[in-house]
Design an enzyme around this catalytic site. Structure first.
Site, mmCIF file in Angstrom:
data_model
loop_
_atom_site.group_PDB
_atom_site.id
_atom_site.type_symbol
_atom_site.label_atom_id
_atom_site.label_comp_id
_atom_site.label_asym_id
_atom_site.label_seq_id
_atom_site.Cartn_x
_atom_site.Cartn_y
_atom_site.Cartn_z
ATOM 1 N N GLU A 278 8.566 8.915 -3.435
ATOM 2 C CA GLU A 278 8.656 8.538 -2.018
ATOM 3 C C GLU A 278 9.881 7.685 -1.738
ATOM 4 O O GLU A 278 10.025 7.166 -0.622
ATOM 5 C CB GLU A 278 7.389 7.809 -1.604
ATOM 6 C CG GLU A 278 6.152 8.649 -1.871
ATOM 7 C CD GLU A 278 5.157 8.617 -0.739
ATOM 8 O OE1 GLU A 278 4.994 7.557 -0.148
ATOM 9 O OE2 GLU A 278 4.564 9.670 -0.463
ATOM 10 N N HIS B 44 3.837 0.282 0.689
ATOM 11 C CA HIS B 44 2.834 1.299 1.029
ATOM 12 C C HIS B 44 1.639 1.065 0.117
ATOM 13 O O HIS B 44 1.797 0.907 -1.094
ATOM 14 C CB HIS B 44 3.393 2.717 0.815
ATOM 15 C CG HIS B 44 2.313 3.754 0.777
ATOM 16 N ND1 HIS B 44 1.436 3.941 1.824
ATOM 17 C CD2 HIS B 44 1.931 4.622 -0.186
ATOM 18 C CE1 HIS B 44 0.578 4.887 1.495
ATOM 19 N NE2 HIS B 44 0.849 5.321 0.288
ATOM 20 N N HIS C 101 -3.120 1.414 -0.114
ATOM 21 C CA HIS C 101 -4.326 2.132 0.320
ATOM 22 C C HIS C 101 -5.471 1.141 0.595
ATOM 23 O O HIS C 101 -6.439 1.106 -0.171
ATOM 24 C CB HIS C 101 -4.754 3.136 -0.767
ATOM 25 C CG HIS C 101 -3.744 4.175 -1.115
ATOM 26 N ND1 HIS C 101 -3.802 4.926 -2.285
ATOM 27 C CD2 HIS C 101 -2.643 4.609 -0.456
ATOM 28 C CE1 HIS C 101 -2.779 5.775 -2.319
ATOM 29 N NE2 HIS C 101 -2.049 5.587 -1.232
ATOM 30 N N HIS D 2 -4.881 7.978 4.862
ATOM 31 C CA HIS D 2 -4.060 7.826 3.658
ATOM 32 C C HIS D 2 -3.792 6.364 3.305
ATOM 33 O O HIS D 2 -4.175 5.906 2.235
ATOM 34 C CB HIS D 2 -2.753 8.623 3.817
ATOM 35 C CG HIS D 2 -1.823 8.476 2.663
ATOM 36 N ND1 HIS D 2 -0.634 9.131 2.555
ATOM 37 C CD2 HIS D 2 -1.892 7.712 1.549
ATOM 38 C CE1 HIS D 2 -0.038 8.812 1.427
ATOM 39 N NE2 HIS D 2 -0.771 7.940 0.805
#
Ligand code: 2HA
Ligand code: ZN
Length: 269
Positions: A119, A142, A144, A214
């Site tokens: 990513e 990023h 979760h 996500h």
């Protein structure tokens, strides 16, 4: 080989702050397996000696042209690496890269040839955008977060600012520490150009954006501050869940209480 962090306390601090955050992500259950990513724009810590370091990889194509990143350096989590390992060994589970002058390739310079996350292009395009608009944000995260992701499994929370208003109203601190709220991005394939482009659009209005079903993507001046914003938002989601599991819909702060707080702390409306 000596670590690039040796005798560079500011750079060492930035990388170890990423390691500290990686440990929190694991402890919170937000970083199963290789889940999540961290990238840091570390250009301000780069000296002539670093600029002269040879590459330890071939040039790697970014897949896009990112003109603001010319001469920039980043710390990136490695592909397939675990946050819980990065927490203890940040330079074995991530690496430092140099963007080449063509603004379309990068090379790894330290400490080991750990290939950056798949990513990386998406994160780099966000950093390009941040520099372009003169933002002081240098870190992107990023992850979760369980309860925030759960909210996005209910269509009602995908409407603009519905989740933000609910989260802000759970506890006064949330708006104070996350004054721009939570942007929502409808489901897109992980790692896709569409997702990266939608993220950049939403970052105009929000510091933390939610990728439906996500995870979140957050930017801030450093990685600890990015983590704090996600942590504060997820705390609100946990209060919401706690009330629901006690069998009732939480009242939330009233509009008057929210308005009073917004004035008292001089927050954006
Ligand atoms: O790189 O979480 O969405 C790990 C991820 C991708
Ligand atoms: Zn993810």
């Amino acid at each position: 080989m000596e670590s690039i962090l040796k005798n560079r306390p500011a750079l060492e601090h930035a990388v170890w702050q990423a390691a500290e955050v990686a440990g929190y992500l694991w402890q919170k259950g937000w970083a199963e397996r290789n889940g999540g990513n961290i990238t840091l724009n570390i250009t301000e810590y780069v000296d002539d000696e670093i600029r002269a370091l040879p590459a330890i990889s071939e040039p790697i194509a970014i897949g896009m042209h990112l003109p603001m990143l010319k001469g920039c350096y980043f710390y990136c989590k490695g592909t397939q690496k675990r946050m819980r390992d990065l927490a203890r060994w940040p330079m074995d589970n991530g690496s430092i890269i140099r963007i080449l002058d063509d603004c379309e390739h990068y090379e790894i310079i330290a400490d080991n040839p750990v290939m950056p996350t798949s990513e990386a292009p998406a994160h780099l395009s966000v950093h390009n955008y941040l520099l372009e608009k003169g933002s002081p944000c240098r870190a992107s995260l990023h992850t979760h977060p369980i309860e925030l992701i759960a909210l996005t499994h209910n269509k009602a929370f995908l409407e603009k600012d519905v989740a933000t208003r609910t989260l802000w109203s759970m506890i006064p601190e949330t708006k104070a520490f996350c004054p721009r709220g939570l942007g929502i991005i409808p489901y897109e394939l992980p790692g896709s150009v569409m997702l990266a482009e939608a993220t950049i659009r939403e970052l105009d209005d929000y510091d933390v954006v939610m990728w439906e079903k996500h995870g979140v993507f957050a930017v801030d001046v450093d990685i600890m501050s990015a983590f704090d914003q996600v942590d504060v938002l997820n705390k609100s989601a946990l209060i919401y869940v706690a009330a629901k599991s006690m069998g009732f819909e939480p009242d939330g702060m009233s509009d008057e209480q929210m308005a009073e707080m917004t004035r008292a702390f001089n927050l954006p409306k």
